[in-house]
Design a protein around this motif. Structure first.
Motif: not given
Length: 330
Positions: A123-144
């Motif tokens: 939503n236009g906001k940059i998420i810092k690493p500490s604010e990302m859950t493992n599932n969010e990191v995994e989902q982001s990686t898959t999408e990329y």
């Protein structure tokens, strides 16, 4: 030789001392190639050298990674234990587009900074690493990976796919030709610096060429052994191989391709871990895992939290650069 001398000048070590450095190691990473997290500091039981740099011994003191090519995407050097420092300085460095001159918008594989990867906009906001859950990191990686049409090159749950996520959410340094990364393997008092743990991120697009130089805090092992031979009248009890100029080459400095295979144990919860903590991926029956590793690296296979088997990469045999480890029924 000129390049090695320049590296010594960068470290403030003068005059140049050939016995304080390993030879330059040239690296080529093709697409998907990566290197697991490791320390350059050598932890060895080789009896003919004092490795304790905090005492009277010598060991690897600093590493300089020389980038010899630009890489379109991936191939960063990343430091998983530098996350706290990354968090404190994230906002400042995210504002510095250090790649802008070499990589116009959209030409740097989606990275906004050569020093720190851009994080997933939500939503236009940059998420810092500490604010990302493992599932969010995994989902982001898959999408990329899907957006680049290379998701099939990185199987789900593989250590390479997880590494892509880590490289995009932790401190990492993007490869740019003629630039370099310097980090220290020792604290000022000679103790090993565990924050120097680092890995080579998977190349997503392009080819990475680089060179490593390891600088010691004193004469490295082969030269100390050579001096011992001289004092002993040419005799030594070391078991190292020798180069053509008579300087011994310690086998424990050589890298090894470690292959882990499971052809017997039926358990869908089996995972391979490096040093007992870093998950390298599932090792179900019929599966194998290939890792670029070093002598002395320790691996365990766990089912949930229970250790099923343990493996240690041993000294490399003459002419052999591959070691196979088999998970067997007990």
């Amino acid at each position: 030789m000129k390049l090695k001398r320049r590296c010594f000048e960068l470290l403030g070590i003068t005059p140049y001392e050939e016995t304080w450095a390993d030879g330059l190691q040239i690296l080529r990473y093709n697409q998907t190639t990566a290197y697991i997290n490791h320390l350059d500091y050598i932890e060895s039981d080789h009896p003919d050298h004092d490795w304790d740099s905090a005492g009277t011994g010598t060991n690897r003191f600093a590493t300089i990674v020389l980038y010899l090519s630009d890489v379109i995407d991936g191939g960063e050097t990343f430091f998983p234990h530098a996350s706290e420092w990354f968090e404190r300085n994230h906002d400042e460095y995210l504002q510095k587009d250090t790649c802008s001159e070499k990589y116009p918008e959209g030409k740097d594989g989606g990275q906004s900074s050569c020093m720190y990867p851009s994080l997933t906009p939500t939503n236009g906001k940059i998420i810092k690493p500490s604010e990302m859950t493992n599932n969010e990191v995994e989902q982001s990686t898959t999408e990329y990976l899907t957006s680049k049409n290379i998701s099939h090159l990185f199987p789900e749950k593989s250590w390479q796919r997880r590494m892509v996520g880590h490289c995009r959410t932790k401190m990492s340094v993007k490869p740019l030709r003629a630039e370099a990364v310097l980090f220290y393997s020792q604290h000022p008092d000679g103790r090993v610096d565990l924050a120097s743990l680092h890995g080579g991120c998977p190349v997503l697009e392009g080819t990475k060429w680089a060179a490593n130089l390891w600088v010691w805090n004193g004469p490295r092992m082969p030269y100390l052994l050579q001096e011992r031979r001289r004092k002993n009248g040419g005799k030594s009890n070391d078991k190292s191989s020798s180069s053509t100029d008579g300087a011994p080459t310690p086998q424990n400095e050589l890298s090894v391709l470690a292959i882990f295979e499971n052809n017997e144990v039926e358990d869908e919860n089996l995972h391979l871990y490096w040093q007992g903590t870093d998950d390298m991926g599932s090792l179900n029956i019929g599966e194998s895992i290939h890792l670029n590793s070093f002598v002395g690296h320790q691996f365990v296979v766990k089912s949930n939290s229970k250790i099923v088997s343990e493996f240690v990469v041993r000294q490399k045999s003459i002419g052999g650069s591959t070691q196979r480890f088999y998970l067997k029924k007990k």
